[in-house]
Design an enzyme around this catalytic site. Structure first.
Site, PDB file in Angstrom:
ATOM      1  CG  ASN A   1     -14.824 -49.372   2.357  1.00  0.00           C
ATOM      2  OD1 ASN A   1     -15.731 -49.947   1.766  1.00  0.00           O
ATOM      3  ND2 ASN A   1     -14.780 -48.048   2.493  1.00  0.00           N
TER       4      ASN A   1
ATOM      5  CB  SER B   1     -15.751 -44.823   4.590  1.00  0.00           C
ATOM      6  OG  SER B   1     -17.033 -44.741   5.167  1.00  0.00           O
TER       7      SER B   1
ATOM      8  CG  PHE C   1     -13.673 -36.951  -8.471  1.00  0.00           C
ATOM      9  CD1 PHE C   1     -12.563 -36.117  -8.386  1.00  0.00           C
ATOM     10  CD2 PHE C   1     -13.467 -38.325  -8.402  1.00  0.00           C
ATOM     11  CE1 PHE C   1     -11.288 -36.635  -8.271  1.00  0.00           C
ATOM     12  CE2 PHE C   1     -12.193 -38.858  -8.281  1.00  0.00           C
ATOM     13  CZ  PHE C   1     -11.102 -38.018  -8.212  1.00  0.00           C
TER      14      PHE C   1
ATOM     15  CE  LYS D   1      -0.697 -39.754  -1.929  1.00  0.00           C
ATOM     16  NZ  LYS D   1      -1.773 -39.454  -0.991  1.00  0.00           N
TER      17      LYS D   1
ATOM     18  CG  HIS E   1       0.276 -35.407  -4.297  1.00  0.00           C
ATOM     19  ND1 HIS E   1      -0.244 -34.919  -3.125  1.00  0.00           N
ATOM     20  CD2 HIS E   1      -0.742 -36.045  -4.898  1.00  0.00           C
ATOM     21  CE1 HIS E   1      -1.524 -35.279  -3.038  1.00  0.00           C
ATOM     22  NE2 HIS E   1      -1.843 -35.951  -4.104  1.00  0.00           N
TER      23      HIS E   1
ATOM     24  N   PRO F   1     -16.537 -42.060  -9.834  1.00  0.00           N
ATOM     25  CG  PRO F   1     -18.654 -42.219 -10.817  1.00  0.00           C
ATOM     26  CD  PRO F   1     -17.351 -42.936 -10.707  1.00  0.00           C
TER      27      PRO F   1
ATOM     28  CG  LEU G   1     -13.519 -47.325   8.968  1.00  0.00           C
ATOM     29  CD1 LEU G   1     -13.073 -46.247   7.999  1.00  0.00           C
ATOM     30  CD2 LEU G   1     -13.577 -46.723  10.379  1.00  0.00           C
ATOM     31  CE  LYS G   2     -16.946 -55.393  11.817  1.00  0.00           C
ATOM     32  NZ  LYS G   2     -17.495 -56.348  10.851  1.00  0.00           N
TER      33      LYS G   2
ATOM     34  CE1 TYR H   1      -4.693 -35.644  -0.587  1.00  0.00           C
ATOM     35  CE2 TYR H   1      -4.236 -37.488   0.852  1.00  0.00           C
ATOM     36  CZ  TYR H   1      -4.394 -36.982  -0.417  1.00  0.00           C
ATOM     37  OH  TYR H   1      -4.272 -37.800  -1.503  1.00  0.00           O
TER      38      TYR H   1
ATOM     39  CB  SER I   1     -11.296 -47.950  -5.321  1.00  0.00           C
ATOM     40  OG  SER I   1      -9.934 -48.108  -5.087  1.00  0.00           O
ATOM     41  CG  PHE I   2     -15.701 -46.436  -4.026  1.00  0.00           C
ATOM     42  CD1 PHE I   2     -15.549 -47.807  -4.189  1.00  0.00           C
ATOM     43  CD2 PHE I   2     -15.560 -45.904  -2.751  1.00  0.00           C
ATOM     44  CE1 PHE I   2     -15.261 -48.645  -3.111  1.00  0.00           C
ATOM     45  CE2 PHE I   2     -15.273 -46.724  -1.665  1.00  0.00           C
ATOM     46  CZ  PHE I   2     -15.119 -48.092  -1.848  1.00  0.00           C
TER      47      PHE I   2
ATOM     48  CG  ASP J   1      -2.612 -42.447   0.523  1.00  0.00           C
ATOM     49  OD1 ASP J   1      -1.529 -42.868   0.070  1.00  0.00           O
ATOM     50  OD2 ASP J   1      -3.216 -41.469   0.040  1.00  0.00           O
TER      51      ASP J   1
END
Ligand code: NAD
Length: 328
Positions: free
Chosen positions: A286, A277, A224, A79, A112, A221, A283-284, A50, A218-219, A45
């Site tokens: 997730n 990550s 940020f 995007k 976006h 806060p 990484l694995k 970015y 998805s996690f 993504d």
């Protein structure tokens, strides 16, 4: 290992679990993406914002040239940034972004944010993009309706530069409006989605309309806390979702990590996830949250959803010096 897929309204399939490229430094993006492919990731993504599309594409091309994957095994989302909503700019950006990735085509191209801003020459836009600039000097809107931008994206599909199109950070009215004139369906809606910001009505609307939701941040806060002060403000005193009781309990019961529980809470409802990550083990883990990985009980799903506070971290109506109240 491959993850499960969801079918977009365009008919193309998209993996349910992917890798998000926001905040991956350009100089590390090629290696990061290459190793993510080795780990099993197939969906990436990205975004113009970015500023690492060329390097991410290099990582994918390396994996293809070594025979690890074929182009058609990989799904690239990217995007269109807010300063390029005008038709000619959108067409030029799609072409340039596709060339930067260097993979022949883009799988999914998203608007976006549903807000048009004054044109800035692409060379002048640096990461972090201008609205993370502490001085935030240039925040001027442009008079471009979303219809013009959507129809430019449809032209990009006609030109076979992209296969599917969609929008990010949009809400009900914009989706219903696009549906009144679109020639190609809204394939995906990418939104901030975590237990502190569930947006149940929007999720239901999208699912009724066969628009696949992709959840970002998805996690909650966590993401940020890495940003400059204004962007951190709502996150800094919010309990981490990893530490919340119902999440920890579900993790202990299923012998998974809290991060996996948070991702599975989305994928179990057919919502795609794109965690980021740089850490090999994370990484694995997730990636191991697709269908068939493990299931949360209905009670766990309900208890996690009940953490909802309508708390949005990615809100330009809050963190910008000159607010853009797109979620009002
Ligand atoms: P995220 O929710 O994926 O969180 C990333 C943070 O969580 C990082 O600090 C990382 O170190 C940590 N983390 C990752 N895996 C972990 C694990 N297993 N255990 C503990 N900590 C872990 O946040 P994000 O980057 O905001 O969102 C993911 C992707 O979504 C982005 O990379 C980007 O591609 C996309 N995104 C899109 C938009 C948009 O406007 N469309 C906005 C934000 C993000």
């Amino acid at each position: 290992m491959t993850s499960d897929t969801v079918t977009l309204a365009s008919g193309h399939k998209m993996p349910l679990v992917g890798f998000g490229l926001w905040k991956v430094p350009a100089e590390k993006a090629a290696d990061t993406v290459y190793h993510a492919i080795k780990t099993g990731y197939r969906l990436f993504d990205g975004a113009y914002d970015y500023q690492n599309e060329k390097e991410a594409g290099e990582g994918i091309r390396r994996a293809i040239s070594e025979g690890l994957v074929r182009r058609e095994d990989i799904f690239v989302t990217t995007k269109l940034w807010n300063n390029y909503h005008q038709r000619d700019h959108a067409l030029a950006m799609a072409k340039a972004q596709n060339e930067a990735w260097g993979l022949g085509y883009i799988d999914l191209y998203l608007i976006h944010f549903p807000i048009a801003l004054k044109y800035i020459e692409p060379e002048k836009l640096r990461y972090p993009a201008w609205w993370m600039d502490p001085e935030q000097k240039v925040i001027e809107r442009a008079n471009v309706p979303i219809q013009e931008t959507w129809q430019a994206l449809e032209e990009v599909v006609d030109q076979r530069i992209v296969k599917s199109i969609g929008i990010s950070n949009a809400q009900a009215q914009t989706l219903y409006d696009i549906q009144t004139y679109c020639r190609y369906p809204i394939s995906s809606l990418q939104i901030e989605h975590h237990p502190y910001l569930v947006q149940q009505d929007l999720v239901e609307l999208a699912q009724e309309e066969k628009i696949v939701i992709t959840a970002y941040s998805s996690f909650g806060p966590q993401s940020f806390l890495e940003l400059p002060a204004a962007f951190r403000e709502r996150a800094k005193d919010t309990p981490l979702l990893f530490d919340v009781d119902v999440v920890k309990k579900a993790a202990a019961r299923s012998n998974k990590t809290p991060a996996q529980v948070l991702l599975r809470w989305a994928t179990q409802r057919n919502i795609a996830v794109i965690p980021k990550s740089n850490h090999v083990e994370r990484l694995k883990q997730n990636l191991e949250v697709g269908g068939g990985s493990f299931d949360l009980t209905e009670e766990e799903m309900r208890a996690i959803s009940a953490l909802d506070r309508g708390l949005r971290f990615n809100d330009p109506g809050f963190y910008l010096h000159k607010p853009l109240r797109i979620f009002a």
